[in-house]
Design an enzyme around this catalytic site. Structure first.
Site, mmCIF file in Angstrom:
data_model
loop_
_atom_site.group_PDB
_atom_site.id
_atom_site.type_symbol
_atom_site.label_atom_id
_atom_site.label_comp_id
_atom_site.label_asym_id
_atom_site.label_seq_id
_atom_site.Cartn_x
_atom_site.Cartn_y
_atom_site.Cartn_z
ATOM 1 N N TYR A 1 -12.808 27.564 0.728
ATOM 2 C CA TYR A 1 -12.792 26.109 0.559
ATOM 3 C C TYR A 1 -11.742 25.637 -0.437
ATOM 4 O O TYR A 1 -11.320 24.487 -0.391
ATOM 5 C CB TYR A 1 -14.174 25.546 0.245
ATOM 6 C CG TYR A 1 -14.905 26.155 -0.923
ATOM 7 C CD1 TYR A 1 -14.608 25.779 -2.227
ATOM 8 C CD2 TYR A 1 -15.919 27.072 -0.718
ATOM 9 C CE1 TYR A 1 -15.294 26.325 -3.292
ATOM 10 C CE2 TYR A 1 -16.611 27.619 -1.776
ATOM 11 C CZ TYR A 1 -16.295 27.240 -3.072
ATOM 12 O OH TYR A 1 -16.981 27.782 -4.125
ATOM 13 N N LYS B 1 -11.495 4.605 2.021
ATOM 14 C CA LYS B 1 -10.515 3.775 1.329
ATOM 15 C C LYS B 1 -11.339 2.792 0.494
ATOM 16 O O LYS B 1 -11.838 1.794 1.019
ATOM 17 C CB LYS B 1 -9.648 3.058 2.350
ATOM 18 C CG LYS B 1 -8.482 2.316 1.785
ATOM 19 C CD LYS B 1 -7.653 1.749 2.939
ATOM 20 C CE LYS B 1 -6.283 1.366 2.492
ATOM 21 N NZ LYS B 1 -5.435 0.971 3.622
ATOM 22 N N GLU C 1 0.836 -1.205 0.000
ATOM 23 C CA GLU C 1 0.000 0.000 0.000
ATOM 24 C C GLU C 1 0.870 1.254 0.000
ATOM 25 O O GLU C 1 0.562 2.229 -0.675
ATOM 26 C CB GLU C 1 -0.908 0.020 1.233
ATOM 27 C CG GLU C 1 -1.939 -1.068 1.248
ATOM 28 C CD GLU C 1 -2.768 -1.021 2.505
ATOM 29 O OE1 GLU C 1 -3.940 -0.613 2.402
ATOM 30 O OE2 GLU C 1 -2.243 -1.359 3.580
ATOM 31 N N GLU D 1 -7.449 6.270 10.244
ATOM 32 C CA GLU D 1 -7.853 7.003 11.442
ATOM 33 C C GLU D 1 -6.854 8.126 11.738
ATOM 34 O O GLU D 1 -7.247 9.238 12.114
ATOM 35 C CB GLU D 1 -7.930 6.065 12.651
ATOM 36 C CG GLU D 1 -9.037 5.033 12.590
ATOM 37 C CD GLU D 1 -8.659 3.732 11.879
ATOM 38 O OE1 GLU D 1 -9.337 2.729 12.123
ATOM 39 O OE2 GLU D 1 -7.699 3.721 11.077
#
Length: 122
Positions: A53, A99, A21, A73
């Site tokens: 933004y 994900k 990953e 997290e």
């Protein structure tokens, strides 16, 4: 409370527990909800009275694409912390990190982590 919502921002990052990953990377989606008073911005049409933004997008992009975290997290926590520290007008933030293709042999639409942080909690 008023909100600015940035939905389904798409980035390429290298986050995960497995070495593949971090080496190969993958797509991540991020949603942020910024709880911020917008009445003055609405009345004055002044960018200084709100949160830009576009700037938020590029801050999140930097965290997702330039940093590496083992856990989504931790990525979500870093996004929330960065936004609360950078923009004093944000009272609360909700961050979702999606994900879509976790690296294990089960088929579903991905994993989502959602956190909510308030300025008072810092």
């Amino acid at each position: 409370m008023d909100k600015i919502i940035l939905s389904r921002m798409q980035f390429f990052g290298r986050h995960g527990v497995f070495a593949e990953e971090n080496k190969l990377g993958q797509r991540f989606y991020v949603d942020v909800e910024l709880y911020v008073p917008l009445e003055r911005a609405g009345q004055t049409d002044d960018l200084e009275a709100t949160v830009n933004y576009a700037d938020v997008f590029f801050r999140v992009k930097h965290l997702v694409e330039e940093r590496t975290f083992r856990l989504i997290e931790a990525l979500a926590e870093n996004i929330a912390s960065d936004l609360l520290h950078t923009y004093t007008s944000i009272i609360e933030v909700t961050v979702r990190v999606i994900k879509p293709h976790p690296p294990f042999p089960v088929h579903f639409d991905g994993v989502t982590v959602e956190i909510n942080r308030k300025r008072a909690a810092l």
